[in-house]
Enzyme design. Sequence first.
Site, PDB file in Angstrom:
ATOM      1  N   ARG A  27       0.820  -1.215   0.000  1.00 18.72           N
ATOM      2  CA  ARG A  27       0.000   0.000   0.000  1.00 18.72           C
ATOM      3  C   ARG A  27       0.856   1.268   0.000  1.00 18.72           C
ATOM      4  O   ARG A  27       0.348   2.355  -0.252  1.00 18.72           O
ATOM      5  CB  ARG A  27      -0.901   0.014   1.245  1.00 18.72           C
ATOM      6  CG  ARG A  27      -1.881  -1.147   1.287  1.00 18.72           C
ATOM      7  CD  ARG A  27      -2.452  -1.308   2.663  1.00 18.72           C
ATOM      8  NE  ARG A  27      -3.387  -0.242   2.985  1.00 18.72           N
ATOM      9  CZ  ARG A  27      -4.694  -0.312   2.807  1.00 18.72           C
ATOM     10  NH1 ARG A  27      -5.228  -1.396   2.305  1.00 18.72           N
ATOM     11  NH2 ARG A  27      -5.475   0.692   3.139  1.00 18.72           N
ATOM     12  N   TRP A  73       2.094   6.189   6.029  1.00 15.32           N
ATOM     13  CA  TRP A  73       2.433   7.001   4.860  1.00 15.32           C
ATOM     14  C   TRP A  73       2.204   8.436   5.304  1.00 15.32           C
ATOM     15  O   TRP A  73       1.076   8.847   5.546  1.00 15.32           O
ATOM     16  CB  TRP A  73       1.518   6.628   3.689  1.00 15.32           C
ATOM     17  CG  TRP A  73       1.905   7.264   2.394  1.00 15.32           C
ATOM     18  CD1 TRP A  73       2.845   6.824   1.510  1.00 15.32           C
ATOM     19  CD2 TRP A  73       1.340   8.452   1.814  1.00 15.32           C
ATOM     20  NE1 TRP A  73       2.911   7.669   0.429  1.00 15.32           N
ATOM     21  CE2 TRP A  73       1.997   8.676   0.586  1.00 15.32           C
ATOM     22  CE3 TRP A  73       0.352   9.343   2.212  1.00 15.32           C
ATOM     23  CZ2 TRP A  73       1.698   9.747  -0.246  1.00 15.32           C
ATOM     24  CZ3 TRP A  73       0.054  10.418   1.388  1.00 15.32           C
ATOM     25  CH2 TRP A  73       0.729  10.609   0.170  1.00 15.32           C
ATOM     26  N   ASN A  99      -5.388   5.290  10.464  1.00 15.23           N
ATOM     27  CA  ASN A  99      -5.253   5.526   9.031  1.00 15.23           C
ATOM     28  C   ASN A  99      -6.273   6.589   8.661  1.00 15.23           C
ATOM     29  O   ASN A  99      -7.446   6.455   8.995  1.00 15.23           O
ATOM     30  CB  ASN A  99      -5.526   4.203   8.280  1.00 15.23           C
ATOM     31  CG  ASN A  99      -5.630   4.390   6.773  1.00 15.23           C
ATOM     32  OD1 ASN A  99      -5.272   5.444   6.251  1.00 15.23           O
ATOM     33  ND2 ASN A  99      -6.128   3.379   6.088  1.00 15.23           N
ATOM     34  N   GLY A 100      -5.846   7.659   7.986  1.00 12.61           N
ATOM     35  CA  GLY A 100      -6.778   8.712   7.586  1.00 12.61           C
ATOM     36  C   GLY A 100      -6.229  10.075   7.966  1.00 12.61           C
ATOM     37  O   GLY A 100      -5.059  10.207   8.314  1.00 12.61           O
ATOM     38  N   GLU A 477      -0.572   6.956 -20.004  1.00  7.49           N
ATOM     39  CA  GLU A 477      -0.352   5.851 -19.065  1.00  7.49           C
ATOM     40  C   GLU A 477       1.120   5.408 -19.084  1.00  7.49           C
ATOM     41  O   GLU A 477       1.717   5.158 -18.037  1.00  7.49           O
ATOM     42  CB  GLU A 477      -1.298   4.688 -19.419  1.00  7.49           C
ATOM     43  CG  GLU A 477      -1.119   3.425 -18.603  1.00  7.49           C
ATOM     44  CD  GLU A 477      -1.248   3.613 -17.095  1.00  7.49           C
ATOM     45  OE1 GLU A 477      -1.703   4.681 -16.644  1.00  7.49           O
ATOM     46  OE2 GLU A 477      -0.855   2.688 -16.358  1.00  7.49           O
ATOM     47  N   GLU A 484       6.649   7.076 -12.324  1.00  5.21           N
ATOM     48  CA  GLU A 484       6.418   6.659 -10.938  1.00  5.21           C
ATOM     49  C   GLU A 484       7.419   5.625 -10.437  1.00  5.21           C
ATOM     50  O   GLU A 484       7.721   5.591  -9.253  1.00  5.21           O
ATOM     51  CB  GLU A 484       4.971   6.198 -10.706  1.00  5.21           C
ATOM     52  CG  GLU A 484       4.587   4.914 -11.377  1.00  5.21           C
ATOM     53  CD  GLU A 484       3.137   4.535 -11.128  1.00  5.21           C
ATOM     54  OE1 GLU A 484       2.644   4.710 -10.008  1.00  5.21           O
ATOM     55  OE2 GLU A 484       2.498   4.044 -12.072  1.00  5.21           O
ATOM     56  N   HIS A 500       3.458  23.128 -29.994  1.00  2.00           N
ATOM     57  CA  HIS A 500       2.852  24.342 -29.426  1.00  2.00           C
ATOM     58  C   HIS A 500       3.514  24.726 -28.105  1.00  2.00           C
ATOM     59  O   HIS A 500       2.901  25.409 -27.287  1.00  2.00           O
ATOM     60  CB  HIS A 500       1.342  24.141 -29.252  1.00  2.00           C
ATOM     61  CG  HIS A 500       0.649  23.940 -30.569  1.00  2.00           C
ATOM     62  ND1 HIS A 500       0.443  24.967 -31.462  1.00  2.00           N
ATOM     63  CD2 HIS A 500       0.168  22.828 -31.166  1.00  2.00           C
ATOM     64  CE1 HIS A 500      -0.160  24.494 -32.548  1.00  2.00           C
ATOM     65  NE2 HIS A 500      -0.332  23.194 -32.390  1.00  2.00           N
ATOM     66  N   LYS A 595      -0.266   2.557  -2.695  1.00  2.00           N
ATOM     67  CA  LYS A 595      -1.110   1.794  -3.612  1.00  2.00           C
ATOM     68  C   LYS A 595      -2.549   2.255  -3.512  1.00  2.00           C
ATOM     69  O   LYS A 595      -3.240   2.430  -4.497  1.00  2.00           O
ATOM     70  CB  LYS A 595      -0.998   0.305  -3.283  1.00  2.00           C
ATOM     71  CG  LYS A 595      -1.844  -0.613  -4.158  1.00  2.00           C
ATOM     72  CD  LYS A 595      -1.289  -0.665  -5.548  1.00  2.00           C
ATOM     73  CE  LYS A 595      -2.084  -1.550  -6.487  1.00  2.00           C
ATOM     74  NZ  LYS A 595      -1.773  -1.235  -7.897  1.00  2.00           N
TER      75      LYS A 595
HETATM   76  O1  M6R Z   1      -7.302   2.279  -6.800  1.00  3.79           O
HETATM   77  P1  M6R Z   1      -7.495   3.326  -7.839  1.00  3.79           P
HETATM   78  O2  M6R Z   1      -7.562   2.768  -9.223  1.00  3.79           O
HETATM   79  O3  M6R Z   1      -8.659   4.239  -7.568  1.00  3.79           O
HETATM   80  O4  M6R Z   1      -6.190   4.214  -7.752  1.00  3.79           O
HETATM   81  C1  M6R Z   1      -6.063   5.390  -8.497  1.00  3.79           C
HETATM   82  C2  M6R Z   1      -4.612   5.790  -8.638  1.00  3.79           C
HETATM   83  O5  M6R Z   1      -4.056   6.084  -7.391  1.00  3.79           O
HETATM   84  C3  M6R Z   1      -3.789   4.658  -9.274  1.00  3.79           C
HETATM   85  O6  M6R Z   1      -4.343   4.284 -10.504  1.00  3.79           O
HETATM   86  C4  M6R Z   1      -2.327   5.095  -9.485  1.00  3.79           C
HETATM   87  O7  M6R Z   1      -2.262   6.136 -10.393  1.00  3.79           O
HETATM   88  C5  M6R Z   1      -1.538   3.887  -9.963  1.00  3.79           C
HETATM   89  N1  M6R Z   1      -1.066   3.152  -8.852  1.00  3.79           N
HETATM   90  C6  M6R Z   1      -0.426   4.251 -10.857  1.00  3.79           C
HETATM   91  O8  M6R Z   1       0.229   3.118 -11.321  1.00  3.79           O
END
Ligand code: M6R
Length: 600
Positions: A27, A73, A99-100, A477, A484, A500, A595
């Site tokens: 995560r 985190w 968490n939060g 993508e 990342e 542009h 994650k």
């Molecule tokens: O769990 P989700 O699909 O809602 O997560 C959204 C983004 O945080 C997620 O797609 C993130 O951009 C990816 N881990 C990138 O690889």
Amino acid sequence: MCGIVGYIGNKDSKEILLKGLEKLEYRGYDSAGIALQNGHGIHVFKEKGRIADLRKIVDGNVTAHIGIGHTRWATHGVPSKTNSHPHQSASDRFTLVHNGVIENYDFLKREYLSNVEFKSETDTEVVVQLIEFFVNEGLTVLEAFRKTLTLLHGSYALALLDAKDRETIYVAKNKSPLLVGLGDGFNVVASDAMAMLQVTDKYVELMDKEVVIVTKDQVTIQNLAGETINRKPYKAELDASDIEKGTYPHYMIKEIDEQPLVMRKIIQTYQNEQGELTIDSEIIGAMNDSDRVYIVAAGTSYNAGLVGKQLIENMAKIPVEVHIASEFVYNMPLLSKKPLFIFITQSGETADSRAVLVKVKGMGYRALTITNVPGSTLSREADYTLLLHAGPEIAVASTKAYTAQIAVLSILAEVTAKSQNIKVDFDLVHELGIIANAMEVLCDSKELFEHISREFLSVTRNAFFIGRGVDYYVCLEGSLKLKEISYIQAEGFAGGELKHGTIALIEEGTPIIALATQESVNLSIRGNVKEVVARGANPCIISMKGLNMDEDSFIIPEVHELLTPLISVIPLQLIAYYAALHRDCDVDKPRNLAKSVTVE
Ligand code: M6R
């Protein structure tokens, strides 16, 4: 994002908690800690860094039948040992993991805790100090816990230990995910079922603003008014082997390789006995009733949504808008008369997307969630759910969920089209089968992508991805994957847009990865490549069979042009993976990332 585990039972909790935290590593986190409670009190061990670092400082001689653990985190306060959880109240009586984000922590601190000396910079410490404050005022622990919860604004999943009670873990949640797992002579707490699959596959879902009293033999769920709520447990349909790396060095490469299998699973799951693709008639009814579809998502799921727009508009002829969740909440566009919202989310827990879901549900609109996680928050709270059937995705960089999202969106588009007698000029089941085979070919070409990655990306500080139409969406993508996990500054651009402004960044040797899978724009994207080559760029063209030219670096197998993102993304995933390896990056756990992004 932060992960929580807890155990109460007959066994020593130490190893169960540490293993649970290891399962939550995916995560994303920057520090970790556990609290073990026995006859000598509560023993807290915490450390900045990885669980492996935490393991080194946990005293092997401490045994305890009750304990809680946390991966943090950082949100409030830097990643450090002091700011990591568990946090303790002033007298050390109460120990808490959270968490939060508590939005009003500063106000609560000033209002109630001006005499308390704080050890950390966290919002969490305010919560544990408040509980002690109310106990000192004469409330029971449960009353103090409830009273504190009523004062909190924001999101939380909490697990609390009381040094004077070795029989109970107090638990509560609001907006952040948390489950209670049931066992014989023990019970557990976990942010997700994967963490505690080692000891149980039986779980109880918790709803927002519920308080749970967990003992080794009993789980009592109450609302904030103290009324007991009965809820049936469910069996987590997870195979322990799905969450292991097996012989793979990283989850990411395992998950890239799983894509052909996932494609076939999706085809099978969405087929009826006659072999036709099928989707719950209520969902198709909602699609047909709507005059506009609003896709809301974040990150990779947003990128999949862009491809979904193309599929739904082309096949089902319904207009689609795609929105970034975190923007939509505060900057809502003028909505059509009969909107249908589609939330795309691998985890089903993304706070930004959930905030939009709550808002549009409050406005009385219908919502469909497309997710990989059954029972997740966005699945539970939407009117309808379509599952991805991709199996757990552990690597932070999303790969198989992206292709699964596009495949499910294509099925939704096809079934909707057919229900309106709109002719789709290809057989989707057949095409998805071809795609599964093509994916295998690409996954078997790893050496080539390793070579491409080394040639184009091993020393560069930036990279550009260009394409037109759906190729542009895949470039977004591809660039997200590269930045990342390899930390190379990478951007995706529509081929025609580069000149542009961005073309000013092109220097001698700047890598340009171009996708050429669309016949109608094949010549124009190649023209855009020439423009950057004339300024010194180093081009890597990935084209589709039939559209290929001599200068291309790789040719993907031919598939229907609406569905090319399902395979053109695989070279980009692999190139990013190898770029990260060549640069010695932590592929599965990239810095600063989580994650499951459970805070807004
Ligand atoms: O769990 P989700 O699909 O809602 O997560 C959204 C983004 O945080 C997620 O797609 C993130 O951009 C990816 N881990 C990138 O690889």
